[in-house]
Design a protein around this motif. Structure first.
Motif, PDB file in Angstrom:
ATOM      1  N   TRP A 134      17.229  18.911  -1.843  1.00  0.00           N
ATOM      2  CA  TRP A 134      18.946  19.241  -1.420  1.00  0.00           C
ATOM      3  C   TRP A 134      19.562  18.824  -2.887  1.00  0.00           C
ATOM      4  N   MET A 135      19.215  17.877  -3.488  1.00  0.00           N
ATOM      5  CA  MET A 135      19.742  17.253  -4.477  1.00  0.00           C
ATOM      6  C   MET A 135      19.769  18.221  -5.980  1.00  0.00           C
ATOM      7  N   ALA A 136      18.554  18.816  -5.895  1.00  0.00           N
ATOM      8  CA  ALA A 136      18.628  19.935  -7.100  1.00  0.00           C
ATOM      9  C   ALA A 136      19.242  20.777  -6.662  1.00  0.00           C
ATOM     10  N   ARG A 172      22.462  22.530  -9.013  1.00  0.00           N
ATOM     11  CA  ARG A 172      22.569  23.953  -9.506  1.00  0.00           C
ATOM     12  C   ARG A 172      23.689  24.666  -8.972  1.00  0.00           C
ATOM     13  N   LEU A 173      24.227  24.111  -7.780  1.00  0.00           N
ATOM     14  CA  LEU A 173      25.493  25.315  -7.461  1.00  0.00           C
ATOM     15  C   LEU A 173      26.586  24.572  -8.076  1.00  0.00           C
ATOM     16  N   ARG A 174      26.666  23.098  -8.301  1.00  0.00           N
ATOM     17  CA  ARG A 174      27.772  22.775  -8.660  1.00  0.00           C
ATOM     18  C   ARG A 174      27.804  23.162 -10.282  1.00  0.00           C
ATOM     19  N   TRP A 204      26.055  24.082   5.402  1.00  0.00           N
ATOM     20  CA  TRP A 204      25.577  22.792   4.509  1.00  0.00           C
ATOM     21  C   TRP A 204      25.716  23.033   3.051  1.00  0.00           C
ATOM     22  N   TYR A 205      25.525  24.298   2.641  1.00  0.00           N
ATOM     23  CA  TYR A 205      25.612  24.619   1.222  1.00  0.00           C
ATOM     24  C   TYR A 205      27.088  24.561   0.825  1.00  0.00           C
ATOM     25  N   PHE A 206      28.094  24.657   1.715  1.00  0.00           N
ATOM     26  CA  PHE A 206      29.466  24.591   1.290  1.00  0.00           C
ATOM     27  C   PHE A 206      29.643  23.084   0.987  1.00  0.00           C
ATOM     28  N   ARG A 207      29.083  22.367   1.585  1.00  0.00           N
ATOM     29  CA  ARG A 207      29.228  20.820   1.893  1.00  0.00           C
ATOM     30  C   ARG A 207      28.756  20.329   0.578  1.00  0.00           C
ATOM     31  N   LEU A 208      27.681  21.050   0.124  1.00  0.00           N
ATOM     32  CA  LEU A 208      27.189  20.615  -1.197  1.00  0.00           C
ATOM     33  C   LEU A 208      27.917  20.241  -2.231  1.00  0.00           C
ATOM     34  N   PHE A 209      29.031  21.195  -2.265  1.00  0.00           N
ATOM     35  CA  PHE A 209      30.175  21.223  -3.283  1.00  0.00           C
ATOM     36  C   PHE A 209      31.011  20.108  -3.218  1.00  0.00           C
ATOM     37  N   GLY A 210      31.559  19.717  -2.256  1.00  0.00           N
ATOM     38  CA  GLY A 210      32.249  18.677  -2.100  1.00  0.00           C
ATOM     39  C   GLY A 210      33.653  19.106  -2.220  1.00  0.00           C
ATOM     40  N   GLY A 229      33.573  32.982   4.528  1.00  0.00           N
ATOM     41  CA  GLY A 229      32.616  32.598   5.733  1.00  0.00           C
ATOM     42  C   GLY A 229      33.047  31.923   6.841  1.00  0.00           C
ATOM     43  N   ILE A 230      32.242  31.061   7.356  1.00  0.00           N
ATOM     44  CA  ILE A 230      32.620  30.555   8.347  1.00  0.00           C
ATOM     45  C   ILE A 230      32.518  28.717   8.414  1.00  0.00           C
ATOM     46  N   ALA A 231      32.196  28.384   7.187  1.00  0.00           N
ATOM     47  CA  ALA A 231      31.997  26.892   7.082  1.00  0.00           C
ATOM     48  C   ALA A 231      33.528  26.229   7.380  1.00  0.00           C
ATOM     49  N   ARG A 232      33.129  25.217   8.045  1.00  0.00           N
ATOM     50  CA  ARG A 232      34.621  24.424   8.170  1.00  0.00           C
ATOM     51  C   ARG A 232      35.298  23.867   7.011  1.00  0.00           C
ATOM     52  N   GLY A 233      36.622  24.237   6.773  1.00  0.00           N
ATOM     53  CA  GLY A 233      37.293  23.833   5.748  1.00  0.00           C
ATOM     54  C   GLY A 233      37.359  24.865   4.481  1.00  0.00           C
ATOM     55  N   CYS A 234      36.740  25.999   4.774  1.00  0.00           N
ATOM     56  CA  CYS A 234      36.448  27.094   3.677  1.00  0.00           C
ATOM     57  C   CYS A 234      37.896  27.716   3.398  1.00  0.00           C
ATOM     58  N   SER A 235      38.143  28.403   2.265  1.00  0.00           N
ATOM     59  CA  SER A 235      39.416  28.792   1.965  1.00  0.00           C
ATOM     60  C   SER A 235      39.777  30.158   2.834  1.00  0.00           C
ATOM     61  N   HIS A 236      38.519  30.893   2.782  1.00  0.00           N
ATOM     62  CA  HIS A 236      38.865  32.290   3.585  1.00  0.00           C
ATOM     63  C   HIS A 236      37.837  32.440   4.800  1.00  0.00           C
ATOM     64  N   PRO A 237      38.257  31.650   5.777  1.00  0.00           N
ATOM     65  CA  PRO A 237      37.359  31.675   7.202  1.00  0.00           C
ATOM     66  C   PRO A 237      37.690  32.980   7.788  1.00  0.00           C
ATOM     67  N   HIS A 238      36.427  33.409   8.284  1.00  0.00           N
ATOM     68  CA  HIS A 238      36.293  34.574   9.330  1.00  0.00           C
ATOM     69  C   HIS A 238      36.571  33.979  10.557  1.00  0.00           C
TER      70      HIS A 238
END
Length: 306
Positions: free
Chosen positions: A70-72, A76-78, A96-102, A110-119
């Motif tokens: 998860w840390m790797a 990579r994402l950030r 959870w990948y959305f949450r990795l960005f902090g 998508g549908i991740a809680r708190g995302c900028s363009h939620p469906h």
């Protein structure tokens, strides 16, 4: 420096094929961007062949008890500097990948809680995958998701030395959902009927479908088994050249339908074509609550040839 875009689609095969139109739409919406796909190993060859992605990343899908993985992934994402992410997986994992960005999360569709363009459509799970993804992209500013250009989805199949006309038989399906499979004995009977009409059957699928393929070939010695012998691109190549394809609701039937092979897909109560059905110019469905109740003669009559 080019804007960087990330698309997430991890699987499964049928879902990946249904995402081809959104992939193309995203690429066209960001013509000058560097577009990366995060996927899993089985689908990387398709992604690379499409030409829609500048990079294809393989997700190792770390388990929750594997913090190093998860840390790797987080690093990579950030570090990539993505400006926007299109989450076409919309699963708990991709959330959870959305949450990795902090706090530095990019724009996120998508549908991740708190995302900028939620469906936010509460009925999204009652839409067919194709319509659901098109609606999700519309929220993110991609108004049109036309059928994809799949000229690249092909392969040379001459090594199989098949006759000019043949019918694909796809008897497999998810091992943990056996109710999605029409009995192998019925496929064997269908194969024998097709052979009598001068249409030799060619059985395709993964290694886990070998038992079903062996039963079909035992019932119809003229059948050719290519179980475990084809790549996904070769399945597309075979489907482009087949007179028709008949099979269960499984990934290879999505490929066959997408490339225009006349496709007859058999459904039980375990899945619903209104939500996940194969899409293509010549696809039809037969559905029974219990697939064992579906007669061979009915399947043969519904199979359309070219």
């Amino acid at each position: 420096m080019s804007e960087r875009i990330l698309v997430i689609k991890l699987g499964a095969l049928g879902d990946f094929i249904l995402a081809l139109a959104p992939f193309q739409a995203i690429r066209r919406h960001h013509p000058g961007a560097a577009v990366t796909l995060l996927t899993t190993e089985p689908f990387a060859p398709l992604a690379r062949a499409s030409g829609w992605f500048d990079e294809v990343w393989i997700d190792s899908r770390p388990e929750f008890w594997q913090p190093r993985g998860w840390m790797a992934l987080r690093r990579r994402l950030r570090a990539a500097g993505f400006a926007r992410v299109y989450d076409l997986q919309t699963s708990d994992r991709s959330g959870w990948y959305f949450r990795l960005f902090g706090e530095d999360a990019p724009q996120w569709s998508g549908i991740a809680r708190g995302c900028s363009h939620p469906h936010r459509n509460p009925a999204r799970d009652r839409l067919h995958t194709a319509e659901r993804q098109a609606e999700q992209l519309a929220v993110a500013g991609i108004a049109a998701v036309p059928p994809p250009d799949l000229g690249w989805l092909d392969a040379d199949t001459r090594r199989f030395r098949l006759p000019e006309r043949f019918v694909l038989i796809v008897p497999g399906g998810a091992a943990h959902r056996p109710a999605k499979r029409w009995p192998a004995a019925r496929y064997g009977a269908l194969a024998e009927r097709l052979t009598l009409r001068g249409l030799p059957p060619v059985v395709i699928g993964g290694p886990s479908e070998k038992e079903a393929a062996d039963a079909i070939c035992a019932a119809c010695p003229a059948a050719v088994s290519l179980i475990g012998a084809t790549s996904l691109l070769e399945i597309a190549g075979l489907a482009r050249r087949a007179a028709a394809a008949a099979g269960n609701d499984t990934g290879p039937m999505h490929i066959a339908a997408a490339v225009g092979c006349p496709s007859l897909v058999l459904y039980s109560a375990e899945s619903d074509p209104a939500l996940c059905g194969q899409r293509g110019p010549a696809v039809a469905y037969l559905r029974r609550p219990v697939l064992a109740d579906l007669a061979v003669a009915e399947v043969e009559a519904a199979l359309r040839l070219r």
